[in-house]
Motif scaffolding. Structure first.
Motif, PDB file in Angstrom:
ATOM      1  N   MET A  25       0.800  -1.222   0.000  1.00 29.86           N
ATOM      2  CA  MET A  25       0.000   0.000   0.000  1.00 29.86           C
ATOM      3  C   MET A  25       0.834   1.273   0.000  1.00 29.86           C
ATOM      4  N   LEU A  26       2.053   1.199   0.538  1.00 29.58           N
ATOM      5  CA  LEU A  26       2.842   2.428   0.685  1.00 29.58           C
ATOM      6  C   LEU A  26       4.132   2.404  -0.137  1.00 29.58           C
ATOM      7  N   GLY A  27       4.444   1.262  -0.742  1.00 33.68           N
ATOM      8  CA  GLY A  27       5.577   1.229  -1.657  1.00 33.68           C
ATOM      9  C   GLY A  27       6.944   1.117  -1.027  1.00 33.68           C
ATOM     10  N   PHE A  28       7.042   0.670   0.207  1.00 38.42           N
ATOM     11  CA  PHE A  28       8.352   0.428   0.810  1.00 38.42           C
ATOM     12  C   PHE A  28       8.220  -0.706   1.817  1.00 38.42           C
ATOM     13  N   THR A  29       9.351  -1.281   2.204  1.00 39.21           N
ATOM     14  CA  THR A  29       9.371  -2.358   3.179  1.00 39.21           C
ATOM     15  C   THR A  29       9.838  -1.814   4.521  1.00 39.21           C
ATOM     16  N   SER A  30       9.037  -2.025   5.546  1.00 36.93           N
ATOM     17  CA  SER A  30       9.380  -1.514   6.873  1.00 36.93           C
ATOM     18  C   SER A  30      10.558  -2.292   7.456  1.00 36.93           C
ATOM     19  N   PHE A  31      11.506  -1.542   8.048  1.00 39.88           N
ATOM     20  CA  PHE A  31      12.658  -2.160   8.703  1.00 39.88           C
ATOM     21  C   PHE A  31      12.616  -1.925  10.215  1.00 39.88           C
ATOM     22  N   GLY A  32      11.468  -1.490  10.710  1.00 37.50           N
ATOM     23  CA  GLY A  32      11.350  -1.242  12.147  1.00 37.50           C
ATOM     24  C   GLY A  32      11.116   0.227  12.430  1.00 37.50           C
ATOM     25  N   ARG A  33      11.174   0.583  13.708  1.00 40.37           N
ATOM     26  CA  ARG A  33      10.912   1.952  14.129  1.00 40.37           C
ATOM     27  C   ARG A  33      12.052   2.475  14.981  1.00 40.37           C
ATOM     28  N   THR A  34      12.106   3.789  15.107  1.00 45.74           N
ATOM     29  CA  THR A  34      13.134   4.417  15.927  1.00 45.74           C
ATOM     30  C   THR A  34      12.698   4.407  17.391  1.00 45.74           C
ATOM     31  N   GLN A  35      13.605   4.803  18.251  1.00 39.49           N
ATOM     32  CA  GLN A  35      13.236   5.045  19.635  1.00 39.49           C
ATOM     33  C   GLN A  35      12.350   6.276  19.692  1.00 39.49           C
ATOM     34  N   ILE A  64      22.099  11.646   8.452  1.00 42.72           N
ATOM     35  CA  ILE A  64      21.785  11.577   7.023  1.00 42.72           C
ATOM     36  C   ILE A  64      21.097  10.255   6.698  1.00 42.72           C
ATOM     37  N   HIS A  65      21.590   9.161   7.298  1.00 49.06           N
ATOM     38  CA  HIS A  65      20.959   7.858   7.083  1.00 49.06           C
ATOM     39  C   HIS A  65      19.525   7.871   7.594  1.00 49.06           C
ATOM     40  N   PHE A  66      19.287   8.513   8.751  1.00 52.12           N
ATOM     41  CA  PHE A  66      17.932   8.594   9.302  1.00 52.12           C
ATOM     42  C   PHE A  66      17.014   9.379   8.372  1.00 52.12           C
ATOM     43  N   VAL A  67      17.490  10.527   7.886  1.00 48.03           N
ATOM     44  CA  VAL A  67      16.653  11.360   7.014  1.00 48.03           C
ATOM     45  C   VAL A  67      16.290  10.607   5.737  1.00 48.03           C
ATOM     46  N   ARG A  68      17.240   9.822   5.205  1.00 46.60           N
ATOM     47  CA  ARG A  68      16.974   9.092   3.963  1.00 46.60           C
ATOM     48  C   ARG A  68      16.114   7.859   4.186  1.00 46.60           C
ATOM     49  N   SER A  69      16.081   7.340   5.405  1.00 47.21           N
ATOM     50  CA  SER A  69      15.348   6.097   5.671  1.00 47.21           C
ATOM     51  C   SER A  69      13.972   6.320   6.273  1.00 47.21           C
ATOM     52  N   ARG A  70      13.733   7.471   6.867  1.00 45.11           N
ATOM     53  CA  ARG A  70      12.443   7.678   7.528  1.00 45.11           C
ATOM     54  C   ARG A  70      11.329   7.739   6.493  1.00 45.11           C
ATOM     55  N   ARG A  71      10.243   7.055   6.780  1.00 46.34           N
ATOM     56  CA  ARG A  71       9.115   7.021   5.866  1.00 46.34           C
ATOM     57  C   ARG A  71       7.830   7.529   6.530  1.00 46.34           C
ATOM     58  N   LEU A  72       7.503   6.995   7.687  1.00 53.34           N
ATOM     59  CA  LEU A  72       6.287   7.415   8.376  1.00 53.34           C
ATOM     60  C   LEU A  72       6.638   8.010   9.728  1.00 53.34           C
ATOM     61  N   SER A 134      12.473   2.656   6.441  1.00 53.15           N
ATOM     62  CA  SER A 134      12.577   1.686   5.357  1.00 53.15           C
ATOM     63  C   SER A 134      13.867   0.903   5.524  1.00 53.15           C
ATOM     64  N   GLU A 135      14.090  -0.062   4.655  1.00 51.48           N
ATOM     65  CA  GLU A 135      15.313  -0.860   4.716  1.00 51.48           C
ATOM     66  C   GLU A 135      16.534   0.029   4.505  1.00 51.48           C
ATOM     67  N   PRO A 136      17.692  -0.356   5.095  1.00 54.92           N
ATOM     68  CA  PRO A 136      18.910   0.435   4.881  1.00 54.92           C
ATOM     69  C   PRO A 136      19.228   0.550   3.408  1.00 54.92           C
TER      70      PRO A 136
END
Length: 234
Positions: A25-35, A64-72, A134-136
């Motif tokens: 539905m959202l076009g990406f694979t979840s890799f978990g959530r942040t603290q 930078i990795h966080f900014v590029r990986s955050r989706r929701l 999203s995934e790394p």
């Protein structure tokens, strides 16, 4: 458990439910959530400038990795008498500016890769925020340039050196590797090793609840928990 811990557990359960829908539905694979991040009113705080030590310690790279990986983004307003969240669409996304009124005990979930946001409280407030990632990002090798001997030396890393091209030639029919961290193929594998990576990341929240299995206490094993919270995941 404290109220904040219960709210954090609630965000974990929500992220697990959403993770089942993200690929289709959202076009990406979840890799978990942040603290979770707790948002409180503050006055007089001044952002500290970045230093060379921040760069050396990898904090800039991590951000930078966080900014590029955050989706929701999940923003849970625990106490908010009155306020508004302004969602500003990214350029070229096709969406329009949205202003959403918020009150206490309200959860707002939005695409942080498509919108930036601003929170405008009209009084005291308390909120808990976390992000679904999203995934790394995979490392793509464009190519290796230079003399052949230098290229072979670069790919050999610290292991045994390849045979000299002047005296012996090796014929490789096929080479395939798959490792954690979205490393799929020989070129990404060489790039990962060359960059000094180890594919180790913090536990994905949609696999394990850290509060159940992890403790930073040295006696974690005696409590039936582990003191390690990182691993390499396919």
């Amino acid at each position: 458990k404290s109220s904040l811990e219960l709210c954090d557990n609630g965000l974990t359960h929500i992220s697990k439910l959403i993770a089942q829908m993200t690929p289709t539905m959202l076009g990406f694979t979840s890799f978990g959530r942040t603290q979770s991040l707790v948002r409180l009113p503050s006055t007089g705080l001044v952002a500290e400038p970045l230093t060379e030590r921040d760069v050396q310690d990898g904090r800039v790279e991590q951000h930078i990795h966080f900014v590029r990986s955050r989706r929701l983004s999940m923003l849970h307003f625990l106490d908010c008498e009155d306020g508004e969240v302004e969602l500003v669409p990214s350029e070229g996304s096709g969406f329009k500016l949205e202003r959403i009124p918020v009150v206490s005990n309200q959860l707002l979930v939005f695409r942080h890769d498509l919108f930036s946001y601003a929170f405008h409280p009209h009084g005291p407030h308390l909120a808990v925020q976390a992000w679904i990632l999203s995934e790394p990002l995979a490392i793509d090798v464009v190519g290796l340039e230079g003399p052949l001997e230098r290229r072979l030396e670069a790919m050999s890393l610290q292991g045994p050196r390849p045979p000299s091209v002047k005296n012996q030639v090796s014929h490789v029919a096929a080479l395939m590797e798959r490792m954690p961290g979205s490393v799929y193929g020989a070129d990404p594998a060489w790039a990962m090793f060359s960059a000094g990576g180890d594919c180790a990341v913090r536990w994905p929240r949609d696999r394990w609840d850290e509060s159940l299995y992890y403790s930073d206490d040295q006696a974690a094993a005696s409590m039936g928990k582990t003191y390690s919270v990182h691993g390499a995941f396919m």
